[in-house]
Design a protein around this motif. Sequence first.
Motif, PDB file in Angstrom:
ATOM      1  N   UNK A 132      26.986  78.556  16.787  1.00  0.00           N
ATOM      2  CA  UNK A 132      26.786  77.705  17.524  1.00  0.00           C
ATOM      3  C   UNK A 132      25.977  76.634  16.641  1.00  0.00           C
ATOM      4  N   UNK A 133      25.395  77.201  15.831  1.00  0.00           N
ATOM      5  CA  UNK A 133      24.245  76.496  14.968  1.00  0.00           C
ATOM      6  C   UNK A 133      24.712  75.137  14.169  1.00  0.00           C
ATOM      7  N   UNK A 134      25.985  75.529  13.432  1.00  0.00           N
ATOM      8  CA  UNK A 134      26.537  74.399  12.956  1.00  0.00           C
ATOM      9  C   UNK A 134      27.019  73.157  13.748  1.00  0.00           C
ATOM     10  N   UNK A 135      27.569  73.778  14.935  1.00  0.00           N
ATOM     11  CA  UNK A 135      28.167  72.836  16.012  1.00  0.00           C
ATOM     12  C   UNK A 135      27.128  72.022  16.354  1.00  0.00           C
ATOM     13  N   UNK A 136      25.792  72.222  16.368  1.00  0.00           N
ATOM     14  CA  UNK A 136      24.786  71.423  17.051  1.00  0.00           C
ATOM     15  C   UNK A 136      24.851  70.322  15.782  1.00  0.00           C
ATOM     16  N   UNK A 137      25.254  70.791  14.612  1.00  0.00           N
ATOM     17  CA  UNK A 137      24.990  69.413  13.712  1.00  0.00           C
ATOM     18  C   UNK A 137      25.883  68.323  14.100  1.00  0.00           C
ATOM     19  N   UNK A 138      26.947  68.634  14.817  1.00  0.00           N
ATOM     20  CA  UNK A 138      27.951  67.547  15.121  1.00  0.00           C
ATOM     21  C   UNK A 138      26.995  66.537  16.033  1.00  0.00           C
ATOM     22  N   UNK A 139      26.172  67.103  17.163  1.00  0.00           N
ATOM     23  CA  UNK A 139      25.540  66.291  17.907  1.00  0.00           C
ATOM     24  C   UNK A 139      24.259  65.669  17.331  1.00  0.00           C
TER      25      UNK A 139
ATOM     26  N   UNK B 271      25.356  46.587  24.192  1.00  0.00           N
ATOM     27  CA  UNK B 271      25.360  47.568  23.260  1.00  0.00           C
ATOM     28  C   UNK B 271      24.216  48.765  23.178  1.00  0.00           C
ATOM     29  N   UNK B 272      23.051  48.453  22.900  1.00  0.00           N
ATOM     30  CA  UNK B 272      21.960  49.252  22.936  1.00  0.00           C
ATOM     31  C   UNK B 272      21.950  50.231  24.328  1.00  0.00           C
ATOM     32  N   UNK B 273      22.220  49.617  25.540  1.00  0.00           N
ATOM     33  CA  UNK B 273      22.394  50.465  26.650  1.00  0.00           C
ATOM     34  C   UNK B 273      23.270  52.041  26.373  1.00  0.00           C
ATOM     35  N   UNK B 274      24.540  51.315  25.875  1.00  0.00           N
ATOM     36  CA  UNK B 274      25.577  52.348  25.657  1.00  0.00           C
ATOM     37  C   UNK B 274      25.187  53.416  24.354  1.00  0.00           C
ATOM     38  N   UNK B 275      24.316  52.794  23.522  1.00  0.00           N
ATOM     39  CA  UNK B 275      24.215  53.623  22.489  1.00  0.00           C
ATOM     40  C   UNK B 275      22.898  54.392  22.956  1.00  0.00           C
ATOM     41  N   UNK B 276      22.286  54.046  23.649  1.00  0.00           N
ATOM     42  CA  UNK B 276      20.946  54.791  24.312  1.00  0.00           C
ATOM     43  C   UNK B 276      21.706  56.069  25.087  1.00  0.00           C
ATOM     44  N   UNK B 277      22.780  55.637  25.880  1.00  0.00           N
ATOM     45  CA  UNK B 277      23.180  56.762  26.721  1.00  0.00           C
ATOM     46  C   UNK B 277      23.912  57.870  25.938  1.00  0.00           C
ATOM     47  N   UNK B 278      24.556  57.371  24.766  1.00  0.00           N
ATOM     48  CA  UNK B 278      25.092  58.381  23.850  1.00  0.00           C
ATOM     49  C   UNK B 278      24.020  59.366  23.226  1.00  0.00           C
ATOM     50  N   UNK B 279      23.064  58.682  22.750  1.00  0.00           N
ATOM     51  CA  UNK B 279      21.934  59.502  22.413  1.00  0.00           C
ATOM     52  C   UNK B 279      21.200  60.409  23.368  1.00  0.00           C
ATOM     53  N   UNK B 280      21.192  59.904  24.533  1.00  0.00           N
ATOM     54  CA  UNK B 280      20.732  60.812  25.811  1.00  0.00           C
ATOM     55  C   UNK B 280      21.791  62.232  25.621  1.00  0.00           C
ATOM     56  N   UNK B 281      23.009  61.854  25.805  1.00  0.00           N
ATOM     57  CA  UNK B 281      24.159  62.818  25.869  1.00  0.00           C
ATOM     58  C   UNK B 281      24.084  63.750  24.773  1.00  0.00           C
ATOM     59  N   UNK B 282      23.710  63.384  23.649  1.00  0.00           N
ATOM     60  CA  UNK B 282      23.939  64.184  22.352  1.00  0.00           C
ATOM     61  C   UNK B 282      22.378  65.032  22.545  1.00  0.00           C
ATOM     62  N   UNK B 283      21.481  64.507  22.831  1.00  0.00           N
ATOM     63  CA  UNK B 283      20.132  65.390  23.170  1.00  0.00           C
ATOM     64  C   UNK B 283      20.590  66.488  24.108  1.00  0.00           C
ATOM     65  N   UNK B 284      21.015  66.335  24.903  1.00  0.00           N
ATOM     66  CA  UNK B 284      21.646  67.217  26.267  1.00  0.00           C
ATOM     67  C   UNK B 284      22.615  68.448  25.471  1.00  0.00           C
ATOM     68  N   UNK B 285      23.384  67.706  24.864  1.00  0.00           N
ATOM     69  CA  UNK B 285      24.511  68.709  24.294  1.00  0.00           C
ATOM     70  C   UNK B 285      23.989  69.515  23.286  1.00  0.00           C
ATOM     71  N   UNK B 286      22.959  69.065  22.254  1.00  0.00           N
ATOM     72  CA  UNK B 286      22.280  70.171  21.546  1.00  0.00           C
ATOM     73  C   UNK B 286      21.890  71.218  22.050  1.00  0.00           C
TER      74      UNK B 286
ATOM     75  N   UNK C 254      25.986  61.972  30.152  1.00  0.00           N
ATOM     76  CA  UNK C 254      25.405  63.073  29.964  1.00  0.00           C
ATOM     77  C   UNK C 254      26.225  64.103  30.792  1.00  0.00           C
ATOM     78  N   UNK C 255      26.943  63.980  31.618  1.00  0.00           N
ATOM     79  CA  UNK C 255      28.012  64.614  32.273  1.00  0.00           C
ATOM     80  C   UNK C 255      29.034  65.027  31.456  1.00  0.00           C
ATOM     81  N   UNK C 256      29.736  64.291  30.648  1.00  0.00           N
ATOM     82  CA  UNK C 256      30.593  64.355  30.101  1.00  0.00           C
ATOM     83  C   UNK C 256      30.459  64.846  28.773  1.00  0.00           C
ATOM     84  N   UNK C 257      29.487  64.305  27.746  1.00  0.00           N
ATOM     85  CA  UNK C 257      29.199  64.759  26.361  1.00  0.00           C
ATOM     86  C   UNK C 257      28.246  65.976  26.516  1.00  0.00           C
ATOM     87  N   UNK C 258      27.406  65.842  27.250  1.00  0.00           N
ATOM     88  CA  UNK C 258      26.207  66.800  27.382  1.00  0.00           C
ATOM     89  C   UNK C 258      26.311  68.148  28.017  1.00  0.00           C
TER      90      UNK C 258
END
Length: 453
Positions: free
Chosen positions: A157-164, A276-291, A341-345
């Motif tokens: 799973x470790x290299x998979x966290x490299x994706x997020x 744009x900033x709002x959407x990018x920040x949402x993706x950032x939050x999703x990536x943090x949870x996903x990791x 966060x629900x979908x990606x994270x």
Amino acid sequence: MTATTETIDKGTRNRVFFGSLSGSAIEWFDFFLYATAAGLIFDKQFFPAGDPVTSLMLSYLTLSLTFFVRPLGGVVFAHIGDKVGRKKTLVITISLMGGATVAIGLLPTFDQVGMLAPTLLVLCRIVQGLAIGGEWGGALLLAYEYAPKNRRGLFGAVPQTGITVGMLLSTIAFAIVTALPGNTFEAWAWRVPFLFSIVLVLLGLWIRNGLEETPAFRKAQEHGEPPKLPLADTLRDHWRSVLVAVGAKVIETAPFYIFATFVVGYATMDALGYQRVTVLNAVTAGAVVSTAVILVAGRLSDSLGRRRVFTAGAVLVGIVTVPFFTLIDVRQPWAIYLAVILGLGVAWSPTTATIGTLTSEIFSTRVRYTGVTLGYQIGAALAGGTAPLLATWMLRAFDGSWVPIATYLLGCAVLSIVAVALSPRITRIETAALLARGIDPDIHAHEETVLKA
């Protein structure tokens, strides 16, 4: 005598742990810079002005076309990886990826050179596709083949966290430059993250320097000559497993590019009006949870089984698709945060946490690099880069309705669940065939149904 995974010292394991993560994160950082820019700026910089939806589709087309190059890169670099070694292959792939990314940051625009601009963009993207096609399998096997038997799920799973992590870094980079005043972002600031990539590439090369080949690869070399043509041996001995890997990849890749990439262009369209900033920040939050969820899911797969955790993730993806788009329709910042966060994270993470280990355990060591890479990259070509393009087309064909997109993701979930359910039976068939020909299968099957065969 070759060291086994049980006798590797903790210091070496930590270097491998960090080496597989850092290199993977850097490669995916470069890769997602392009994916994010495709939804934000490339349609305006590299394609003729006119219909905004058409320009966006052309931008996504450059994203999707190069996914069909990834299997070729996978075959080429997996051939090197199975014959020469995992480590040497990883040095080549990270160098190619970094060079192409920096080149994108230096490209002229359509207004400056006309059709030469998208042509050069596609050439750079092809090089990226070739590199990432070989990188994933090498980073995965570096971690997996060093892991102790009872921790292969976690290490895989470790290299998979490299994706997020890579996506997180690229999203943060774009969030910073898009926040600059006026038209600074469109004028020149979008190039900065691409140029900065050279620093990360040099860091990645330094980290990987000094790592030895994996114990499993060295053992395979000691017990016989490497296959003359790994691709031919893979298709002869493991063609069924390749199909399983392709099927599994579908639910791991299509939702990702909807939840993390397509959403950037979709939510910022005039009809929804997100910043744009709002959407990018949402993706950032999703990536943090996903990791975090990826690491937890990988560890759980060591005790509960790869297939159970993977299938749970596929079911979750099917469940959250409708809430994902329904929340975005609310047109409030909190809603898009919750959706991503629900979908990606949460939903997507268990599938990506286990797909590397699950597919590694159905191929023999002598062709494992080729097998996992071939299945992964063919699946990515069929359902990964095409997902944003297909979703954009559906929006236009069905008058802005997201229902066909949600239906498509549900179909992907069903396909992958069926493919993974068949994997134990297929592994037993292929293992028996190898034994009948006097070949040591050396398959690290984890599931109890396979171990009993």
